[in-house]
Write a protein that holds these residues in place. Structure first.
Motif, short mmCIF file in Angstrom:
data_model
loop_
_atom_site.label_atom_id
_atom_site.label_comp_id
_atom_site.label_asym_id
_atom_site.label_seq_id
_atom_site.Cartn_x
_atom_site.Cartn_y
_atom_site.Cartn_z
N ASP A 96 0.96 -1.26 -0.21
CA ASP A 96 0.02 0.03 0.03
C ASP A 96 0.91 1.31 -0.06
OD1 ASP A 96 0.78 0.72 2.78
OD2 ASP A 96 -1.02 -0.58 3.53
N ALA A 97 0.32 2.43 0.00
CA ALA A 97 0.91 3.75 -0.28
C ALA A 97 1.69 4.09 1.14
CB ALA A 97 -0.08 4.88 -0.39
N ASP A 98 1.54 3.31 2.27
CA ASP A 98 2.26 3.56 3.55
C ASP A 98 3.28 2.48 3.57
OD1 ASP A 98 0.50 5.69 4.41
OD2 ASP A 98 -0.78 4.25 5.28
N GLU A 99 3.66 1.88 2.29
CA GLU A 99 4.54 0.93 2.10
C GLU A 99 4.44 -0.42 3.28
OE1 GLU A 99 8.47 2.65 2.36
OE2 GLU A 99 7.97 3.91 0.50
N ASN A 100 3.16 -0.73 3.64
CA ASN A 100 3.01 -1.92 4.28
C ASN A 100 2.50 -2.96 3.16
OD1 ASN A 100 2.99 -0.99 6.85
ND2 ASN A 100 1.06 0.36 6.49
N TRP A 101 2.98 -4.16 3.51
CA TRP A 101 2.58 -5.36 2.70
C TRP A 101 1.43 -5.98 3.02
CZ3 TRP A 101 4.35 -6.34 -2.35
CH2 TRP A 101 5.23 -5.60 -2.93
N TRP A 102 0.84 -6.78 2.18
CA TRP A 102 -0.63 -7.46 2.71
C TRP A 102 -0.83 -8.74 1.83
CZ3 TRP A 102 -3.92 -5.35 6.51
CH2 TRP A 102 -3.65 -3.94 6.87
N LEU A 103 -1.28 -9.80 2.27
CA LEU A 103 -1.24 -11.03 1.61
C LEU A 103 -2.85 -11.28 1.43
CD1 LEU A 103 0.29 -13.47 0.53
CD2 LEU A 103 0.01 -14.36 2.75
N ILE A 104 -3.12 -11.50 0.37
CA ILE A 104 -4.40 -11.97 -0.11
C ILE A 104 -4.27 -13.42 -0.58
CG2 ILE A 104 -6.27 -11.60 -1.87
CD1 ILE A 104 -5.22 -8.76 -2.03
N GLY A 105 -4.81 -14.37 0.45
CA GLY A 105 -4.75 -15.82 0.15
C GLY A 105 -3.70 -16.47 0.81
N THR A 106 -3.72 -17.85 1.15
CA THR A 106 -2.72 -18.48 1.76
C THR A 106 -2.47 -19.78 1.04
OG1 THR A 106 -4.34 -19.49 3.29
CG2 THR A 106 -3.51 -17.60 3.95
N ARG A 107 -1.72 -20.69 1.59
CA ARG A 107 -1.25 -22.04 1.09
C ARG A 107 -2.53 -22.97 1.07
NH1 ARG A 107 3.86 -25.20 1.55
NH2 ARG A 107 3.46 -26.94 0.96
N GLU A 108 -3.43 -22.45 1.93
CA GLU A 108 -4.72 -23.52 2.09
C GLU A 108 -5.70 -22.82 1.28
OE1 GLU A 108 -1.85 -24.18 5.14
OE2 GLU A 108 -3.12 -22.43 4.81
N ARG A 109 -6.84 -23.79 0.84
CA ARG A 109 -7.92 -23.37 0.27
C ARG A 109 -8.76 -22.40 1.15
NH1 ARG A 109 -8.95 -26.20 -4.36
NH2 ARG A 109 -7.32 -28.02 -4.73
N ASN A 110 -9.61 -21.81 0.64
CA ASN A 110 -10.14 -21.33 -0.70
C ASN A 110 -9.00 -20.29 -1.05
OD1 ASN A 110 -12.30 -22.86 -0.31
ND2 ASN A 110 -13.90 -21.58 0.46
N TYR A 111 -8.61 -20.60 -2.28
CA TYR A 111 -7.91 -19.66 -2.88
C TYR A 111 -8.69 -18.29 -3.57
CZ TYR A 111 -4.86 -23.68 -2.74
OH TYR A 111 -4.06 -24.93 -2.27
N PRO A 112 -8.02 -17.34 -3.68
CA PRO A 112 -8.54 -16.09 -4.31
C PRO A 112 -8.94 -16.41 -5.71
CG PRO A 112 -6.51 -15.30 -3.40
CD PRO A 112 -6.36 -16.93 -3.30
N THR A 113 -10.24 -15.85 -6.31
CA THR A 113 -10.88 -16.18 -7.29
C THR A 113 -9.99 -14.98 -8.19
OG1 THR A 113 -12.71 -16.93 -6.59
CG2 THR A 113 -12.85 -16.09 -8.82
N VAL A 114 -9.58 -15.32 -9.61
CA VAL A 114 -9.01 -14.29 -10.57
C VAL A 114 -9.73 -14.28 -11.72
CG1 VAL A 114 -7.03 -13.78 -11.70
CG2 VAL A 114 -6.87 -14.98 -9.37
N GLU A 115 -10.11 -13.09 -12.26
CA GLU A 115 -10.80 -12.80 -13.27
C GLU A 115 -9.73 -12.11 -14.24
OE1 GLU A 115 -14.83 -11.27 -12.93
OE2 GLU A 115 -15.17 -12.30 -11.21
#
Length: 142
Positions: free
Chosen positions: A91-110
């Motif tokens: 993000d603009a504050d230079e923090n990192w975020w994770l969307i999704g993990t090793r386990e299911r359910n995975y993110p949906t990608v369109e």
């Protein structure tokens, strides 16, 4: 545990995709237990075209909190379609975020791709990532 981080992400300045299998196991559970989250792999950074956006919505379902995160961006790069992937966003504050993990359910990608113009503009892919989980945006330790 305060899950309000789900709603506090300013503008996105970097996006990386990571094969879910490369992440450590049970990252969400570790975060809930109060442990810092580390990605442990640099991932594959995508070149962004225009500004990326992210939003989240926290709701109560079946007496529990559920967070739905959405990430949308445009890129000239190829985004993998056949793999289970997670997303690291800065993000603009230079923090990192994770969307999704090793386990299911995975993110949906369109992914939708528009053809370039005859004048030489390249084809651009618009990518929309949606993830619903107890915590859809995991803060990554610095």
């Amino acid at each position: 545990m305060n899950y309000s981080n789900c709603n506090k992400m300013p503008g996105i300045i970097a996006v990386r995709w990571i094969k879910a299998a490369q992440l450590s196991s049970h990252l969400m559970e570790k975060f809930i237990a109060g442990l810092p989250i580390a990605i442990g792999t640099p991932g594959n950074e995508l070149e962004l075209v225009d500004a990326a956006s992210a939003s989240s919505l926290t709701s109560v379902e079946n007496n529990g909190l559920v967070c739905k995160a959405e990430l949308e961006f445009k890129t000239l790069d190829t985004v993998p379609r056949e793999e289970d992937i997670a997303w690291a966003v800065q993000d603009a504050d230079e923090n990192w975020w994770l969307i999704g993990t090793r386990e299911r359910n995975y993110p949906t990608v369109e992914i939708s791709t528009s053809a370039g113009t005859p004048g030489g503009d390249p084809a651009v892919s618009t990518v929309k990532v949606t993830h619903t989980a107890k915590i859809a945006l995991l803060p990554v330790a610095r």
